[in-house]
Design a protein around this motif. Structure first.
Motif, short mmCIF file in Angstrom:
data_model
loop_
_atom_site.label_atom_id
_atom_site.label_comp_id
_atom_site.label_asym_id
_atom_site.label_seq_id
_atom_site.Cartn_x
_atom_site.Cartn_y
_atom_site.Cartn_z
N PRO A 1 56.15 -2.90 4.85
CA PRO A 1 54.76 -3.35 4.68
C PRO A 1 54.69 -4.61 3.82
N PHE A 2 53.69 -5.45 4.13
CA PHE A 2 53.50 -6.71 3.42
C PHE A 2 52.19 -6.72 2.64
N VAL A 3 52.24 -7.36 1.49
CA VAL A 3 51.04 -7.73 0.73
C VAL A 3 50.98 -9.26 0.76
N LEU A 4 49.90 -9.81 1.29
CA LEU A 4 49.82 -11.26 1.50
C LEU A 4 48.58 -11.87 0.85
N ARG A 5 48.64 -13.20 0.69
CA ARG A 5 47.45 -13.95 0.31
C ARG A 5 46.44 -13.89 1.45
N GLU A 6 45.18 -14.18 1.13
CA GLU A 6 44.11 -14.07 2.11
C GLU A 6 44.19 -15.19 3.16
N GLN A 7 43.58 -14.96 4.32
CA GLN A 7 43.45 -16.01 5.32
C GLN A 7 42.67 -17.18 4.71
N GLY A 8 43.12 -18.39 4.98
CA GLY A 8 42.48 -19.57 4.40
C GLY A 8 43.28 -20.16 3.26
N SER A 9 44.23 -19.39 2.73
CA SER A 9 45.08 -19.93 1.66
C SER A 9 46.18 -20.78 2.26
N GLY A 10 46.62 -21.80 1.53
CA GLY A 10 47.68 -22.66 2.01
C GLY A 10 48.99 -21.91 2.18
N THR A 11 49.29 -21.00 1.24
CA THR A 11 50.52 -20.22 1.31
C THR A 11 50.57 -19.40 2.60
N ARG A 12 49.47 -18.75 2.92
CA ARG A 12 49.42 -17.92 4.14
C ARG A 12 49.60 -18.80 5.38
N ALA B 1 53.15 -9.48 14.03
CA ALA B 1 54.08 -8.34 13.99
C ALA B 1 54.27 -7.82 12.57
N MET B 2 53.79 -8.55 11.57
CA MET B 2 53.93 -8.12 10.18
C MET B 2 52.99 -6.94 9.91
N LYS B 3 53.48 -5.95 9.16
CA LYS B 3 52.67 -4.79 8.80
C LYS B 3 51.93 -5.11 7.50
N ILE B 4 50.76 -5.71 7.64
CA ILE B 4 50.00 -6.16 6.47
C ILE B 4 49.14 -5.00 5.96
N VAL B 5 49.45 -4.53 4.76
CA VAL B 5 48.70 -3.40 4.18
C VAL B 5 47.65 -3.87 3.19
N MET B 6 47.75 -5.13 2.77
CA MET B 6 46.81 -5.61 1.74
C MET B 6 46.77 -7.13 1.78
N VAL C 1 53.22 -6.30 -5.44
CA VAL C 1 54.63 -6.16 -5.05
C VAL C 1 55.41 -5.45 -6.15
N GLU C 2 55.18 -5.83 -7.38
CA GLU C 2 55.85 -5.19 -8.52
C GLU C 2 55.54 -3.70 -8.57
N ALA C 3 54.32 -3.32 -8.16
CA ALA C 3 53.91 -1.91 -8.17
C ALA C 3 54.45 -1.14 -6.96
N GLY C 4 55.15 -1.84 -6.05
CA GLY C 4 55.75 -1.16 -4.92
C GLY C 4 54.84 -0.99 -3.72
N LEU C 5 53.75 -1.76 -3.67
CA LEU C 5 52.80 -1.60 -2.57
C LEU C 5 53.24 -2.33 -1.30
N GLY C 6 54.20 -3.22 -1.43
CA GLY C 6 54.69 -3.96 -0.28
C GLY C 6 55.57 -5.11 -0.73
N ILE C 7 56.04 -5.91 0.23
CA ILE C 7 56.81 -7.11 -0.08
C ILE C 7 55.95 -8.31 0.29
N SER C 8 56.40 -9.52 -0.07
CA SER C 8 55.56 -10.68 0.21
C SER C 8 56.41 -11.93 0.34
N ILE C 9 55.76 -13.02 0.74
CA ILE C 9 56.36 -14.34 0.80
C ILE C 9 55.48 -15.28 0.00
N LEU C 10 56.04 -15.83 -1.08
CA LEU C 10 55.28 -16.66 -2.01
C LEU C 10 56.09 -17.88 -2.41
N SER C 11 55.43 -18.82 -3.08
CA SER C 11 56.11 -19.99 -3.59
C SER C 11 57.18 -19.59 -4.61
#
Length: 303
Positions: free
Chosen positions: A192-203, A219-224, A236-246
């Motif tokens: 599962p993934f935790v991602l920035r919101e739609q509209g963010s440059g990172t996303r 195909a990403m399992k976005i939970v948050m 991510v630190e709390a174990g809710l998912g993984i992510s892709i960040l700067s």
């Protein structure tokens, strides 16, 4: 009356916007003031630059001839400001800018100190919002300058890459991928993934570069989805998912060992940070100086 750059800039903006009222809005002037400056330019050349009707205006033959020269004069003025900005260490004034989340929270604060030492008489007002909001505020004349995380494609907006960065996979310290020597995208997509919101440059950068590598972001399992990089890191630190960040935004957590940084085989998330502003805007010298300062920086030396 002598020919001056201000009048050429106004003429170019009227031609670009297609009306005196739209040009007045873009230039933060009244419509009569714009009309008066164009009329003064017509008096100088002794010919009409626009054919006016009740519904619209069109460039005259003389106006079409003048337009490329006006454009070149604006470009030359910008180049002049850029070239001379490194000599203007005694600049004074206030620099107002907007920055998207990662840039505003993790990049610029570490660069503003060195900038302040080099230009001690420039004070800075920084507004941190996402890329889409910055674009909206620039187009609505609420901001005239921004640093964002993804390239902007808009006919009215000038975009220039000023800094380089890279996105990385982050996982909790006890995650199954944390100790892996190699990580593939197929393995990553199982979690599962935790991602920035739609509209963010990172996303946006993440999704675009996944597609370029042949992967479907859906195909990403976005939970948050969260509205700040700090919130994503905490999740991510709390174990809710993984992510892709700067990479620059997780340096502290990686050093402490609470998050693990991983590169994904066959996928690189290289990106640039961009300075953006309206084509019709001539930036104040303080802003030009700041952009020149950013261009000369290697992020790896500062972050």
């Amino acid at each position: 009356m002598a020919l001056n750059f201000h009048q050429l800039h106004i003429f170019h903006t009227v031609a670009e916007k297609g009306s005196f009222s739209n040009a007045a809005q873009a230039l933060h002037m009244t419509q009569p003031a714009v009309t008066m400056q164009v009329q003064s330019l017509e008096d100088y050349f002794g010919t009409k630059l626009f054919n006016r009707s009740t519904k619209r205006i069109e460039l005259s033959e003389a106006g079409r001839t003048l337009l490329p020269y006006a454009k070149r004069s604006i470009e030359l003025m910008k180049e002049t400001d850029i070239s001379m900005s490194r000599f203007t260490h005694m600049l004074e004034g206030r620099l107002h800018l907007g920055a998207s989340m990662t840039v505003g929270e993790y990049i610029l604060p570490r660069l503003l100190g060195p900038f302040g030492k080099e230009y001690p008489n420039i004070s800075i007002s920084l507004k941190v919002i996402n890329t889409r909001q910055i674009m909206d505020e620039i187009l609505n004349h609420q901001l005239n300058f921004g640093i964002v995380e993804a390239e902007v494609h808009h006919p009215d907006v000038y975009t220039e890459a000023v800094l380089n960065d890279e996105l990385v996979l982050i996982v909790p310290h006890d995650h199954p991928l944390a100790q892996a020597d190699k990580v593939t995208m197929e393995e990553v997509l199982r979690y599962p993934f935790v991602l920035r919101e739609q509209g963010s440059g990172t996303r946006r950068v993440m999704e675009e570069q996944l597609e370029q590598a042949g992967y479907d972001p859906s195909a990403m399992k976005i939970v948050m989805e969260l509205g700040s990089t700090g919130a994503v890191k905490s999740a991510v630190e709390a174990g809710l998912g993984i992510s892709i960040l700067s990479q620059s935004s997780v340096k502290h957590e990686a050093a402490l060992g609470v998050l693990q940084v991983k590169m994904i085989e066959g996928v690189r998330f290289s990106r640039s940070f961009y300075a953006i502003y309206l084509n019709s805007t001539i930036l104040p010298i303080s802003a030009v100086t700041f952009v020149s300062f950013l261009r000369e920086r290697d992020l790896s030396q500062w972050l």
